[in-house]
Design a protein around this motif. Sequence first.
Motif, PDB file in Angstrom:
ATOM      1  N   ALA A   1       0.971  -1.415  -0.020  1.00 45.22           N
ATOM      2  CA  ALA A   1       0.104   0.068   0.061  1.00 45.22           C
ATOM      3  C   ALA A   1       1.007   1.205  -0.148  1.00 45.22           C
ATOM      4  CB  ALA A   1      -0.903  -0.111   1.178  1.00 45.22           C
ATOM      5  N   ALA A   2       1.969   1.082  -0.224  1.00 44.93           N
ATOM      6  CA  ALA A   2       2.973   2.454   0.043  1.00 44.93           C
ATOM      7  C   ALA A   2       2.993   3.170  -0.994  1.00 44.93           C
ATOM      8  CB  ALA A   2       4.505   1.821   0.136  1.00 44.93           C
ATOM      9  N   ASP A   3       3.178   4.470  -0.805  1.00 42.83           N
ATOM     10  CA  ASP A   3       3.167   5.476  -1.903  1.00 42.83           C
ATOM     11  C   ASP A   3       4.558   5.345  -2.475  1.00 42.83           C
ATOM     12  OD1 ASP A   3       0.628   7.190  -1.863  1.00 42.83           O
ATOM     13  OD2 ASP A   3       1.235   6.877   0.107  1.00 42.83           O
ATOM     14  N   ILE A   4       5.584   5.308  -1.623  1.00 42.98           N
ATOM     15  CA  ILE A   4       6.934   5.273  -1.939  1.00 42.98           C
ATOM     16  C   ILE A   4       7.803   4.008  -1.365  1.00 42.98           C
ATOM     17  CG2 ILE A   4       9.275   6.343  -1.700  1.00 42.98           C
ATOM     18  CD1 ILE A   4       7.962   9.049  -2.295  1.00 42.98           C
ATOM     19  N   ILE A   5       8.491   3.589  -2.131  1.00 43.65           N
ATOM     20  CA  ILE A   5       9.492   2.582  -1.432  1.00 43.65           C
ATOM     21  C   ILE A   5      10.831   2.687  -1.399  1.00 43.65           C
ATOM     22  CG2 ILE A   5      10.223  -0.127  -1.520  1.00 43.65           C
ATOM     23  CD1 ILE A   5       7.326  -0.755  -2.716  1.00 43.65           C
ATOM     24  N   LEU A   6      11.444   2.785  -0.189  1.00 38.87           N
ATOM     25  CA  LEU A   6      12.878   3.012  -0.360  1.00 38.87           C
ATOM     26  C   LEU A   6      13.560   1.511  -0.124  1.00 38.87           C
ATOM     27  CD1 LEU A   6      12.789   6.159   2.036  1.00 38.87           C
ATOM     28  CD2 LEU A   6      12.895   6.031  -0.420  1.00 38.87           C
ATOM     29  N   HIS A   7      14.184   1.139  -0.923  1.00 37.45           N
ATOM     30  CA  HIS A   7      15.004  -0.015  -0.992  1.00 37.45           C
ATOM     31  C   HIS A   7      16.315   0.196  -0.448  1.00 37.45           C
ATOM     32  CE1 HIS A   7      16.932  -3.511  -3.462  1.00 37.45           C
ATOM     33  NE2 HIS A   7      17.281  -3.631  -2.089  1.00 37.45           N
TER      34      HIS A   7
ATOM     35  N   ARG B   1      14.325  -7.621  -4.785  1.00 38.06           N
ATOM     36  CA  ARG B   1      13.770  -7.257  -6.078  1.00 38.06           C
ATOM     37  C   ARG B   1      13.000  -8.549  -6.449  1.00 38.06           C
ATOM     38  NH1 ARG B   1      18.732  -5.706  -8.471  1.00 38.06           N
ATOM     39  NH2 ARG B   1      19.196  -3.519  -7.829  1.00 38.06           N
ATOM     40  N   GLU B   2      13.408  -9.642  -6.159  1.00 41.52           N
ATOM     41  CA  GLU B   2      12.632 -10.811  -6.928  1.00 41.52           C
ATOM     42  C   GLU B   2      11.590 -11.154  -5.580  1.00 41.52           C
ATOM     43  OE1 GLU B   2      13.515 -15.844  -7.046  1.00 41.52           O
ATOM     44  OE2 GLU B   2      15.213 -14.286  -7.220  1.00 41.52           O
ATOM     45  N   ILE B   3      11.927 -11.052  -4.129  1.00 45.69           N
ATOM     46  CA  ILE B   3      10.714 -11.288  -3.431  1.00 45.69           C
ATOM     47  C   ILE B   3       9.647 -10.302  -3.386  1.00 45.69           C
ATOM     48  CG2 ILE B   3      10.360 -11.206  -0.839  1.00 45.69           C
ATOM     49  CD1 ILE B   3      13.189 -12.430  -0.634  1.00 45.69           C
ATOM     50  N   MET B   4       9.874  -8.844  -3.734  1.00 47.16           N
ATOM     51  CA  MET B   4       8.670  -7.945  -3.739  1.00 47.16           C
ATOM     52  C   MET B   4       7.878  -8.096  -4.913  1.00 47.16           C
ATOM     53  SD  MET B   4      10.573  -4.195  -2.905  1.00 47.16           S
ATOM     54  CE  MET B   4      11.412  -4.029  -4.086  1.00 47.16           C
ATOM     55  N   THR B   5       8.241  -8.791  -5.978  1.00 50.11           N
ATOM     56  CA  THR B   5       7.875  -9.263  -7.424  1.00 50.11           C
ATOM     57  C   THR B   5       6.985 -10.433  -6.965  1.00 50.11           C
ATOM     58  OG1 THR B   5       9.665  -8.573  -8.784  1.00 50.11           O
ATOM     59  CG2 THR B   5       7.824 -10.094  -9.485  1.00 50.11           C
ATOM     60  N   THR B   6       7.133 -11.390  -6.056  1.00 46.35           N
ATOM     61  CA  THR B   6       6.549 -12.311  -5.472  1.00 46.35           C
ATOM     62  C   THR B   6       5.476 -11.940  -4.735  1.00 46.35           C
ATOM     63  OG1 THR B   6       8.482 -13.916  -5.823  1.00 46.35           O
ATOM     64  CG2 THR B   6       6.714 -14.223  -4.276  1.00 46.35           C
TER      65      THR B   6
ATOM     66  N   LYS C   1       4.733  -2.497  -9.969  1.00 46.66           N
ATOM     67  CA  LYS C   1       5.959  -1.886 -10.577  1.00 46.66           C
ATOM     68  C   LYS C   1       5.757  -0.398 -10.797  1.00 46.66           C
ATOM     69  CE  LYS C   1       7.534  -5.970 -13.227  1.00 46.66           C
ATOM     70  NZ  LYS C   1       7.750  -6.380 -14.447  1.00 46.66           N
ATOM     71  N   GLU C   2       4.262   0.130 -10.681  1.00 48.38           N
ATOM     72  CA  GLU C   2       4.309   1.406 -10.791  1.00 48.38           C
ATOM     73  C   GLU C   2       4.658   2.281  -9.311  1.00 48.38           C
ATOM     74  OE1 GLU C   2       3.049   2.867 -13.396  1.00 48.38           O
ATOM     75  OE2 GLU C   2       3.381   0.578 -14.340  1.00 48.38           O
ATOM     76  N   THR C   3       4.716   1.648  -8.453  1.00 49.56           N
ATOM     77  CA  THR C   3       5.097   2.132  -6.963  1.00 49.56           C
ATOM     78  C   THR C   3       6.348   2.917  -7.279  1.00 49.56           C
ATOM     79  OG1 THR C   3       3.813   0.632  -5.865  1.00 49.56           O
ATOM     80  CG2 THR C   3       5.272   2.090  -4.607  1.00 49.56           C
ATOM     81  N   PRO C   4       6.721   4.284  -6.949  1.00 50.19           N
ATOM     82  CA  PRO C   4       8.148   4.879  -7.212  1.00 50.19           C
ATOM     83  C   PRO C   4       8.889   4.031  -6.044  1.00 50.19           C
ATOM     84  CG  PRO C   4       6.336   6.607  -7.090  1.00 50.19           C
ATOM     85  CD  PRO C   4       5.773   5.080  -6.753  1.00 50.19           C
ATOM     86  N   THR C   5      10.096   3.562  -6.557  1.00 45.57           N
ATOM     87  CA  THR C   5      11.193   2.916  -5.540  1.00 45.57           C
ATOM     88  C   THR C   5      12.513   3.586  -5.831  1.00 45.57           C
ATOM     89  OG1 THR C   5       9.823   0.808  -6.004  1.00 45.57           O
ATOM     90  CG2 THR C   5      12.054   0.468  -4.986  1.00 45.57           C
ATOM     91  N   PHE C   6      13.168   3.566  -4.617  1.00 48.44           N
ATOM     92  CA  PHE C   6      14.322   4.431  -4.893  1.00 48.44           C
ATOM     93  C   PHE C   6      15.425   3.678  -3.990  1.00 48.44           C
ATOM     94  CE2 PHE C   6      11.088   7.889  -4.915  1.00 48.44           C
ATOM     95  CZ  PHE C   6      11.505   8.273  -6.394  1.00 48.44           C
ATOM     96  N   GLU C   7      16.523   3.430  -4.343  1.00 50.97           N
ATOM     97  CA  GLU C   7      17.757   2.688  -3.658  1.00 50.97           C
ATOM     98  C   GLU C   7      18.497   3.808  -2.887  1.00 50.97           C
ATOM     99  OE1 GLU C   7      20.218   0.247  -6.015  1.00 50.97           O
ATOM    100  OE2 GLU C   7      18.591  -1.069  -6.811  1.00 50.97           O
TER     101      GLU C   7
END
Length: 432
Positions: free
Chosen positions: A290-296, A313-318, A323-329
């Motif tokens: 449900a996150a608006d932004i994911i910080l990896h 990344r693999e577990i998040m896909t599982t 993929k539309e959720t903004p994700t930053f490393e």
Amino acid sequence: MSKAQFQIDDTEGPRVTRAWVLHPDIRSNPDRRDPVPALAEAVSLARALPALEVAGADIVPLRNVDAGKLFGKGKIKEVHDLLEENDVQLVLVDGPVSPVQQRNLEKAWGVKLLDRTGLILEIFSDRAATREGVLQVEMAALNYQRTRLVRAWTHLERQRGGLGFVGGPGETQIEADRRAIDDQLVRLRRQLEKVVKTRALHRAARAKVPFPIVALVGYTNAGKSTLFNRLTGADVMAKDMLFATLDPTMRSLVLPDGPEIILSDTVGFISDLPTELVAAFRATLEEVLAADIILHVRDISHAETEEQASDVREIMTTLGVSKETPTFEIWNKIDLLPAENADAMRARAERDEDVLAISAITGEGLEPLQAYVAEALQGAVREADISLGFAEGKKRAWLFAQDIVVKEAQTDEGFDITVRWSAAQEAQFQRL
């Protein structure tokens, strides 16, 4: 077998069970990892259980896997002598071990054996603090045990007499045990459903005062909880230990020159995370979905940081993270790199708009991180016209509280309002 890849030092306090860690280095495995850091991670997993004393660790090179005993006869004898010499009561095998292999090895060595999945389940059981966490671990453990009933002794193959209502033989003991586990799983699922409903109610309550959710995810021990504590002033357990955090924690955080957000710290991921746990902890990780932004958050100082990032990344896909959720490393632990390497990493991060180099310990990069999140949440601002009835005073008040009202005119039915808002704010407004 390669002898003692590194010296084991367990002098931190009283321990209970002496354990030996074995990492099977299977040469024919196309997904084979570098055995040295893999063994180090396995030792860290073992040390995460306070009831264990790690007496030693070894890499066992294998050309092929023996279907019945995992290792060949020579290796089994060599390990037997090693365990006897060091008074070891438990062997931890860093990898999958079939029920048949486990039974045969325990018989050959005269000690208990846990594979990687069993060890991680033990750690999660030790860490679970909330009712939800305890239920999820119990379910995962029962699913694991259900597949391993074959390792029990011969009484499991005895038949029990039927009740006489139908003809034919009674069920075997193994079938009865499996049915008992299934019954317990049904009870646990019902209890968990109640807990999940409560969490859903909490989420719905937050939606009524809709602050954006920013979720921290990453490999275990990447520094998520340390970063969480540094930003929010919370006191979440943050140790140099795998799976120090299990149950999710959420705190509000007002970003400098930005909105108030909900920051969520989640359980760390790990390579070869047992499928039982991925399924069981899906509810715990709903905040990520449900996150608006994911910080990896990544431990950029770790030798296998790229492999760890790939596992996350693999577990998040599982889990079904969009993929539309903004994700930053977030490249954490930059302070642990040699100066020259740290400068190179900072330069790489500056060239990538989706990457930030930080140190949660020293505080380096935390101000730019918060500004970055605020900017990402703001997004592209556009103008829109809204009509609200007189009964929708709560929505009108929220618009003014967000300071996005450009102009307002009262009508016979209510209010015509022009706003300038981001896509995130529009989505929050729709949830009111």
